[in-house]
Design an enzyme around this catalytic site. Structure first.
Site, PDB file in Angstrom:
ATOM      1  N   GLU A  33       0.880  -1.185   0.000  1.00  0.00           N
ATOM      2  CA  GLU A  33       0.000   0.000   0.000  1.00  0.00           C
ATOM      3  C   GLU A  33       0.906   1.220   0.000  1.00  0.00           C
ATOM      4  OE1 GLU A  33      -3.522   0.919  -0.271  1.00  0.00           O
ATOM      5  OE2 GLU A  33      -2.156   2.563  -0.636  1.00  0.00           O
ATOM      6  N   GLU A  71      -7.892  -2.790 -10.314  1.00  0.00           N
ATOM      7  CA  GLU A  71      -9.212  -2.408  -9.799  1.00  0.00           C
ATOM      8  C   GLU A  71      -9.720  -1.307 -10.728  1.00  0.00           C
ATOM      9  OE1 GLU A  71      -9.243  -0.110  -6.286  1.00  0.00           O
ATOM     10  OE2 GLU A  71     -10.820  -1.263  -5.334  1.00  0.00           O
ATOM     11  N   GLU A 124     -15.505  -3.269  -2.008  1.00  0.00           N
ATOM     12  CA  GLU A 124     -15.131  -2.573  -0.774  1.00  0.00           C
ATOM     13  C   GLU A 124     -16.117  -1.445  -0.466  1.00  0.00           C
ATOM     14  OE1 GLU A 124     -11.283  -0.735  -1.212  1.00  0.00           O
ATOM     15  OE2 GLU A 124     -11.822   0.200  -3.089  1.00  0.00           O
ATOM     16  N   HIS A 159      -4.420  -1.906  -7.434  1.00  0.00           N
ATOM     17  CA  HIS A 159      -5.608  -1.170  -6.975  1.00  0.00           C
ATOM     18  C   HIS A 159      -5.315   0.322  -7.067  1.00  0.00           C
ATOM     19  CE1 HIS A 159      -8.470  -4.168  -5.086  1.00  0.00           C
ATOM     20  NE2 HIS A 159      -7.621  -4.852  -5.838  1.00  0.00           N
TER      21      HIS A 159
HETATM   22  C1  NOJ Z   1      -7.990   0.124  -1.297  1.00  0.00           C
HETATM   23  C2  NOJ Z   1      -7.962  -1.176  -2.006  1.00  0.00           C
HETATM   24  O1  NOJ Z   1      -8.883  -1.191  -3.071  1.00  0.00           O
HETATM   25  C3  NOJ Z   1      -8.258  -2.273  -1.009  1.00  0.00           C
HETATM   26  O2  NOJ Z   1      -8.371  -3.523  -1.646  1.00  0.00           O
HETATM   27  C4  NOJ Z   1      -7.166  -2.281   0.044  1.00  0.00           C
HETATM   28  O3  NOJ Z   1      -7.461  -3.238   1.009  1.00  0.00           O
HETATM   29  C5  NOJ Z   1      -7.088  -0.912   0.727  1.00  0.00           C
HETATM   30  N1  NOJ Z   1      -6.982   0.143  -0.246  1.00  0.00           N
HETATM   31  C6  NOJ Z   1      -5.916  -0.828   1.668  1.00  0.00           C
HETATM   32  O4  NOJ Z   1      -4.710  -0.963   0.953  1.00  0.00           O
HETATM   33 CA    CA Z   2      -9.937   0.788  -4.152  1.00  0.00          CA
END
Ligand code: NOJ
Ligand code: CA
Length: 653
Positions: free
Chosen positions: A369, A459, A465, A440
């Site tokens: 991330e 994504e 989510e 993502h």
């Molecule tokens: C957004 C992402 O789309 C999701 O899959 C991820 O868990 C969170 N950010 C945290 O990184």
């Molecule tokens: Ca996302």
């Protein structure tokens, strides 16, 4: 076949027709300016539209032109894809390249190349090296798409904090008030379905679309923080500007031109394998675990081993682990600048987890991330990828949360030239290390996975989510006609815990299976916690275990934008077929003909909503039925409000 025409021309009008002759692109040079228009079956699709650039510190490029050479080409080829929705794609087109020169100083030259296919038109600008300039800065690209203002358009807004993660909106083209992203889906009053998009986006700002002062749709290249659109060294070529063209909404979903407009891979990608995975993930969304260290930390060695064991029992090949690395603390959107990608939290031992996974033959899906802190990430990139590679991790999910990126100390759009170049850097480095990516908060798809097959998924739209309030049932009925025209998506399907009060899901159970067919992804997640598969609904999970992640062919069967969508796909490794369908908030019954099957008998396992099912208050009502069927049969299918269905058709010997 090549044909040359060396006569220089000051005025010209040329028609380039599609191989079947139905689509025509008309290129014209008048009073030194170039333009194009498009028609199908003699009906106008795009009226004459301007072309060219404004360039910083120089005269605009695109006026005072003459044609110095024209080169025509016919091309017909079948492309084999290593994985995806269709193994074989046709790359059949007629092309003309117009070599253009200014008639007065500084006599700049460029090429305008047009390709006309049976299902669309693509063109791009190519600027070769030239004596008087070796670098240019694009101030504006003037490409227009002059489409009837009474057309309908389905769109998401551009330049917004959540990037591409918005609900789709339908508006008349003439009512488009703010820049919108591509693919931009349009229905013209004379009945054509179009998608304006781009292919092969490299080293350039991504194209958004605006309605300009003359009420004409025009490219609006994502700016850099200095206000310019792209800084370029010569030679350069723009991405392909692409107009997909179909006679119906469902036919539009068969368009694969983004891939054929990209180059074949260079190098060996035979190591790339699509993947199905579970993960330390949804438990965080429902508040059971946390990404940050603490009492309820999700990414511990112990949890990771439990998930690896569960994957073995479930017959799933991969396990994603999010939140294992140092830095994910407190306000993570602010603190992400400190993320360390090769340092674990004290309760997580990657060595131990990786060797446990190896022994159990489970692939780890690592996670980065970045929170959009590109400077921080790029400083660690090589080390971080080496770290994973040295532990035998061949898959990484990356993330770019945050409204803008931090690049070279400045805030830049994710879809700006610098953002585009960052994503590309990760893809190329990952390829070198034999790592596959699932990005993502990505840059939108422009077919580059043809060249970089290790880019297995992204994504780039509102995904599950957002359940718990912000996802409407129609969303998944918009996606196939909009976002999914730009390639696969990691929608994080397969949530079975539908009545959780923290994250209330607005689908039925059968619909969670449908997503594995209606939303293709080279990396498919079974996103819920393993106990919901093993203890609650083992017989429903059977479908997720069996569904392939790569298909030989895809046959969209029926659908209307935002209403419903039904698609059949044939497994690439067997003679089995899979069918999925979703509807919006209204129920839908269909009589599903199986005429596309090969002759012979199939064992159908049907998962569909019962008559009482409803996404709001009765989501678990599912009927699972087995039937022997053949190509002459029809199946009566029920889709509840917010529901769907999935069918596995196993070929009997
Ligand atoms: C957004 C992402 O789309 C999701 O899959 C991820 O868990 C969170 N950010 C945290 O990184
Ligand atoms: Ca996302």
């Amino acid at each position: 076949m090549f044909m040359f025409n060396w006569l220089s021309r000051n005025e010209a009008e040329r028609i380039i027709a599609s191989p079947n002759g139905y689509i025509e692109c008309r290129f014209s040079l008048k009073s030194g300016e170039i333009s194009y228009s498009v028609s199908k079956n003699m009906k106008t699709i795009i009226k004459p539209s301007r072309l060219g650039f404004d360039i910083c510190g120089e005269e605009p490029l695109g006026s005072n032109l003459k044609i110095i050479r024209e080169q025509k080409k016919r091309h017909a080829e079948t492309i084999e894809m290593p994985w995806g929705e269709d193994k074989y794609l046709k790359n059949n087109y007629n092309e003309t390249a117009f070599y253009l020169s200014e008639k007065k100083s500084p006599f700049r030259i460029f090429t305008f190349r047009i390709r006309v296919f049976d299902d669309g038109v693509a063109f791009r600008y190519e600027v070769p090296p030239q004596p008087k300039f070796s670098q240019i800065t694009i101030k504006d690209e003037k490409t227009e798409f002059n489409i009837d203002n009474n057309s309908n358009a389905w769109m998401i807004p551009a330049y917004q904090p959540d990037r591409y993660e918005y609900n789709y909106e339908k508006k008349a083209v003439g009512d488009i008030k703010q820049p919108v992203h591509t693919p931009l889906t349009i229905r013209t009053p004379n009945g054509f379905y179009l998608s304006i998009h781009e292919a092969a986006l490299y080293n350039y700002g991504s194209m958004t679309i605006v309605l300009n002062q003359n009420r004409i749709l025009k490219s609006d290249i994502t700016p850099l923080s200095d206000g310019t659109k792209a800084h370029l060294n010569l030679p350069f070529q723009t991405p392909w500007r692409l107009i997909m063209i179909a006679d119906s909404a469902i036919e539009l979903t068969t368009d694969r031109l983004i891939y054929v407009l990209n180059d074949p891979p260079t190098g060996d990608f035979s190591w790339v394998k699509t993947l199905k995975f579970i993960g330390i993930w949804w438990a965080m969304y429902v508040g059971e675990w946390t990404w940050a260290p603490g009492d309820r930390h999700g990414a511990t060695t112990e949890h990771a081993k439990q998930y690896i064991d569960a994957a073995v029992r479930l017959g799933i090949s991969g396990v994603l682990i999010e939140g294992w690395n140092d830095g994910w603390e407190g306000d993570w959107l602010e603190n992400g600048v400190n993320n360390k990608f090769s340092v674990s939290t004290p309760d997580f031992d990657l060595d131990e987890v990786a060797s446990y996974a190896r022994a159990k033959k489970i692939e780890i899906v690592g996670h980065h991330e970045t929170v959009g802190f590109i400077d921080n990430y790029e400083n660690q990139l090589e080390e971080a990828y080496n770290y994973y590679a040295s532990k035998g991790v061949h898959y990484i999910k990356t993330g770019y949360a945050g409204s803008k990126m931090m690049i070279n100390g400045r805030r830049e759009y994710h879809h700006s030239q610098l953002g585009v170049n960052h994503y590309q850097k990760t893809i190329e480095l990952a390829a070198k290390k034999h790592i596959c990516l699932d990005i993502h908060e990505p840059i939108k798809g422009t077919g580059i996975e043809r060249t970089w097959p290790n880019l297995l998924s992204r994504e780039g739209a509102r995904g599950q989510e957002y359940e718990g309030g912000a996802l409407v049932p129609s969303h998944a009925c918009f996606l196939p006609f909009t976002r999914l025209l730009s390639g696969g998506m990691d929608y994080t399907s397969g949530i079975f815990d539908l009545s959780n009060n923290v994250k209330r899901i607005s689908t039925t159970l059968a619909r969670q299976l449908a997503y594995y067919i209606t939303i293709y992804s080279g990396m498919q997640m079974a996103a819920d916690r393993p106990q919901f598969y093993e203890e609650k609904f083992p017989e429903v999970f059977e479908f997720i275990r069996n569904v392939p992640t790569s298909f030989e062919k895809t046959l969209p069967l029926a659908g209307e934008i935002g209403e419903y969508y039904v698609v059949a796909r044939k497994d690439v490794n067997s003679s089995d077929w899979y069918i999925g369908g979703v509807t919006n908030e209204h129920s839908k019954r269909i009589s599903l003909g199986l005429e596309f099957l090969d002759s012979g008998a199939y064992e159908a396992t049907i998962y569909m909503d019962s008559d009482e099912a409803h996404y709001r208050d009765n989501p678990f009502k599912i009927i699972i039925e087995n039937k022997r069927v053949g190509k002459d049969d029809f199946l009566d299918i029920n889709m509840a409000p917010g529901g769907g269905f999935a069918i596995q058709l196993q070929r009997l010997q």
